[in-house]
Write a protein that holds these residues in place. Structure first.
Motif, PDB file in Angstrom:
ATOM      1  N   VAL A  71       0.851  -1.184   0.000  1.00 38.86           N
ATOM      2  CA  VAL A  71       0.000   0.000   0.000  1.00 38.86           C
ATOM      3  C   VAL A  71       0.891   1.239   0.000  1.00 38.86           C
ATOM      4  O   VAL A  71       1.758   1.394   0.870  1.00 38.86           O
ATOM      5  CB  VAL A  71      -0.921   0.045   1.239  1.00 38.86           C
ATOM      6  N   LEU A  72       0.706   2.104  -0.978  1.00 41.90           N
ATOM      7  CA  LEU A  72       1.427   3.371  -1.032  1.00 41.90           C
ATOM      8  C   LEU A  72       0.617   4.423  -0.279  1.00 41.90           C
ATOM      9  O   LEU A  72      -0.541   4.683  -0.620  1.00 41.90           O
ATOM     10  CB  LEU A  72       1.641   3.807  -2.489  1.00 41.90           C
ATOM     11  N   LEU A  73       1.222   4.996   0.753  1.00 40.29           N
ATOM     12  CA  LEU A  73       0.564   6.016   1.561  1.00 40.29           C
ATOM     13  C   LEU A  73       1.205   7.364   1.281  1.00 40.29           C
ATOM     14  O   LEU A  73       2.424   7.525   1.436  1.00 40.29           O
ATOM     15  CB  LEU A  73       0.696   5.683   3.050  1.00 40.29           C
ATOM     16  N   LEU A  74       0.402   8.318   0.844  1.00 44.34           N
ATOM     17  CA  LEU A  74       0.875   9.660   0.586  1.00 44.34           C
ATOM     18  C   LEU A  74       0.231  10.596   1.597  1.00 44.34           C
ATOM     19  O   LEU A  74      -0.997  10.609   1.743  1.00 44.34           O
ATOM     20  CB  LEU A  74       0.522  10.099  -0.839  1.00 44.34           C
ATOM     21  N   GLY A  75       1.043  11.354   2.302  1.00 43.79           N
ATOM     22  CA  GLY A  75       0.528  12.253   3.325  1.00 43.79           C
ATOM     23  C   GLY A  75       0.444  13.672   2.830  1.00 43.79           C
ATOM     24  O   GLY A  75       1.383  14.200   2.206  1.00 43.79           O
ATOM     25  N   SER A  76      -0.689  14.304   3.080  1.00 45.93           N
ATOM     26  CA  SER A  76      -0.896  15.701   2.709  1.00 45.93           C
ATOM     27  C   SER A  76      -1.005  16.528   3.977  1.00 45.93           C
ATOM     28  O   SER A  76      -1.716  16.155   4.911  1.00 45.93           O
ATOM     29  CB  SER A  76      -2.171  15.845   1.874  1.00 45.93           C
ATOM     30  N   ASP A  77      -0.304  17.648   4.010  1.00 44.97           N
ATOM     31  CA  ASP A  77      -0.295  18.478   5.210  1.00 44.97           C
ATOM     32  C   ASP A  77      -1.366  19.560   5.186  1.00 44.97           C
ATOM     33  O   ASP A  77      -1.498  20.326   6.128  1.00 44.97           O
ATOM     34  CB  ASP A  77       1.083  19.134   5.360  1.00 44.97           C
ATOM     35  N   SER A  78      -2.115  19.639   4.099  1.00 43.29           N
ATOM     36  CA  SER A  78      -3.163  20.654   4.042  1.00 43.29           C
ATOM     37  C   SER A  78      -4.206  20.258   3.009  1.00 43.29           C
ATOM     38  O   SER A  78      -3.885  19.669   1.980  1.00 43.29           O
ATOM     39  CB  SER A  78      -2.576  22.022   3.675  1.00 43.29           C
ATOM     40  N   ARG A  79      -5.454  20.587   3.305  1.00 49.94           N
ATOM     41  CA  ARG A  79      -6.547  20.290   2.382  1.00 49.94           C
ATOM     42  C   ARG A  79      -6.810  21.532   1.517  1.00 49.94           C
ATOM     43  O   ARG A  79      -6.766  22.660   2.003  1.00 49.94           O
ATOM     44  CB  ARG A  79      -7.809  19.922   3.164  1.00 49.94           C
ATOM     45  N   ALA A  80      -7.101  21.317   0.239  1.00 44.83           N
ATOM     46  CA  ALA A  80      -7.358  22.426  -0.668  1.00 44.83           C
ATOM     47  C   ALA A  80      -8.694  23.098  -0.343  1.00 44.83           C
ATOM     48  O   ALA A  80      -9.542  22.529   0.342  1.00 44.83           O
ATOM     49  CB  ALA A  80      -7.373  21.928  -2.117  1.00 44.83           C
ATOM     50  N   GLU A  81      -8.885  24.307  -0.843  1.00 46.97           N
ATOM     51  CA  GLU A  81     -10.116  25.050  -0.585  1.00 46.97           C
ATOM     52  C   GLU A  81     -11.332  24.336  -1.143  1.00 46.97           C
ATOM     53  O   GLU A  81     -12.435  24.478  -0.607  1.00 46.97           O
ATOM     54  CB  GLU A  81     -10.011  26.458  -1.183  1.00 46.97           C
ATOM     55  N   GLN A 143       4.432   4.433 -10.344  1.00 49.27           N
ATOM     56  CA  GLN A 143       5.432   3.788 -11.199  1.00 49.27           C
ATOM     57  C   GLN A 143       6.830   3.984 -10.630  1.00 49.27           C
ATOM     58  O   GLN A 143       7.656   3.048 -10.629  1.00 49.27           O
ATOM     59  CB  GLN A 143       5.352   4.362 -12.611  1.00 49.27           C
ATOM     60  N   THR A 144       7.118   5.179 -10.137  1.00 53.68           N
ATOM     61  CA  THR A 144       8.434   5.468  -9.558  1.00 53.68           C
ATOM     62  C   THR A 144       8.699   4.587  -8.341  1.00 53.68           C
ATOM     63  O   THR A 144       9.775   3.992  -8.198  1.00 53.68           O
ATOM     64  CB  THR A 144       8.526   6.957  -9.157  1.00 53.68           C
ATOM     65  N   VAL A 145       7.717   4.476  -7.459  1.00 55.08           N
ATOM     66  CA  VAL A 145       7.883   3.665  -6.249  1.00 55.08           C
ATOM     67  C   VAL A 145       7.960   2.184  -6.599  1.00 55.08           C
ATOM     68  O   VAL A 145       8.742   1.435  -6.008  1.00 55.08           O
ATOM     69  CB  VAL A 145       6.740   3.952  -5.252  1.00 55.08           C
ATOM     70  N   GLU A 146       7.161   1.747  -7.570  1.00 53.72           N
ATOM     71  CA  GLU A 146       7.222   0.336  -7.982  1.00 53.72           C
ATOM     72  C   GLU A 146       8.617  -0.020  -8.480  1.00 53.72           C
ATOM     73  O   GLU A 146       9.123  -1.117  -8.199  1.00 53.72           O
ATOM     74  CB  GLU A 146       6.178   0.058  -9.063  1.00 53.72           C
ATOM     75  N   GLU A 147       9.254   0.889  -9.209  1.00 48.80           N
ATOM     76  CA  GLU A 147      10.604   0.615  -9.696  1.00 48.80           C
ATOM     77  C   GLU A 147      11.607   0.634  -8.547  1.00 48.80           C
ATOM     78  O   GLU A 147      12.592  -0.110  -8.562  1.00 48.80           O
ATOM     79  CB  GLU A 147      10.985   1.620 -10.786  1.00 48.80           C
ATOM     80  N   LEU A 148      11.362   1.457  -7.538  1.00 49.35           N
ATOM     81  CA  LEU A 148      12.267   1.504  -6.395  1.00 49.35           C
ATOM     82  C   LEU A 148      12.225   0.218  -5.584  1.00 49.35           C
ATOM     83  O   LEU A 148      13.260  -0.308  -5.180  1.00 49.35           O
ATOM     84  CB  LEU A 148      11.905   2.690  -5.482  1.00 49.35           C
TER      85      LEU A 148
END
Length: 329
Positions: A71-81, A143-148
């Motif tokens: 599972v790829l988890l991406l963290g966002s520090d702020s929500r858009a308007e 794709q970048t993470v899969e290659e890593l």
């Protein structure tokens, strides 16, 4: 046909009808529970419509009865308007993690990828890993993470850090093993075992400026929080009690965006397999690095390719119970 035989058939029909009736009532009860307790929360989870690259660009899917889950988890520090987590994520991810569950389901590995890691972005050359979002959105990041990691990403989730505040309260606090004492935002975080609640948890996972190594300690703290959170989430009480699970899901659902592969059915099927995994079997580490440097005007983190190869080999194994993360340099 004798009277006795007719009577037996009559009784048999009523038994069959009764069984069917009980099954129908049970199904109606489950459906009713779903729409009352779960469906409203499901509706709050934003869907990542396009998350995966073309199939020809991806590692082959594992075959067989037991497969790893990544599972790829991406963290966002702020929500858009506009309220969208995808818009809020923008062209950079504050946090990038891979949660790896080996086929034997005996352990969980959480690997942080430093957002300034200097890596090959497919079709774009060498750049910071989180710039993949700017070049090609979530599919290019996948794709970048899969290659890593030389593994297929099965699910993607975007998390708004604001959700941690409510989650800690739903869990009655999250206990973490804090590596380094620091103070920020009006809170003191002593070294050692501490329990985080509400706003305190949010400040803890966001903190970067109190540390001389900035993002290194920040991702270490985020992993410590996730390890503590997962340890408390993956108790038999939480994973096998439908109402308890529904309450927790309702707390975090407004702060999540996921691929449609990571649906309720997937979570329900995984939950019993992971129930009872204790804290000692949740490993957290940073993708091996060689420290920082400069590329032009950019400060970057160099990848330890030898250490990364060890991780790739371990991720390809049936079990990781004996896995020791490569030492950071």
């Amino acid at each position: 046909m004798t009277a006795e035989t007719k009577k037996q058939k009559h009784v048999g029909r009523w038994v069959a009808v009764s069984i069917v009736g009980v099954i129908v009532l049970a199904l109606l009860a489950v459906i009713g529970w779903y729409f009352l307790r779960i469906n409203p929360s499901v509706q709050q989870v934003e869907t990542i419509e396009t998350a995966f690259p073309e199939e020809s660009l991806r590692p082959e899917a594992d075959e067989g009865p037991s497969q790893p889950v990544n599972v790829l988890l991406l963290g966002s520090d702020s929500r858009a308007e506009d309220g969208s987590l995808l818009t809020g994520l923008g062209d950079r991810a504050d946090t990038i993690l891979v949660a790896h569950i080996p086929p034997d389901r005996e352990t969980v590995q959480i690997m942080s990828i430093m957002r300034d890691s200097w890596v090959e972005i497919p079709g774009q050359g060498v750049s910071k890993v989180n710039s993949a979002l700017a070049y090609g959105g979530v599919p290019l990041m996948v794709q970048t993470v899969e290659e890593l990691i030389d593994q297929r990403i099965d699910h993607v989730a975007i998390i708004d850090f604001d959700g941690f505040e409510g989650l800690t309260e739903a869990l009655g606090g999250v206990t973490v093993d804090n590596e380094m004492a620091f103070s920020t935002g009006g809170y003191d975080f002593p070294q050692g075992e501490i329990t985080l609640q509400g706003e305190e948890a949010l400040i803890y996972v966001r903190a970067r400026y109190p540390f001389s190594d900035g993002d290194y300690q920040r991702v270490t703290n985020q992993r410590a929080f996730l390890r503590g959170m997962m340890s408390q989430l993956m108790t038999r009480e939480n994973l096998t009690n439908p109402n308890r699970a529904a309450d927790i899901f309702a707390t975090v659902s407004p702060y999540m965006a996921t691929t449609d592969t990571f649906d309720l059915g997937t979570v329900v099927s995984l939950a019993p397999q992971l129930a009872g995994i204790d804290n000692s079997r949740i490993q957290t580490f940073t993708m091996p690095t060689l420290g920082t440097g400069m590329e032009g005007s950019e400060s970057v983190v160099y990848v330890n390719e030898e250490g990364l190869a060890q991780v790739q080999e371990a991720f390809d194994q049936e079990s990781m119970t004996d896995f020791t993360p490569p030492a950071e340099q």
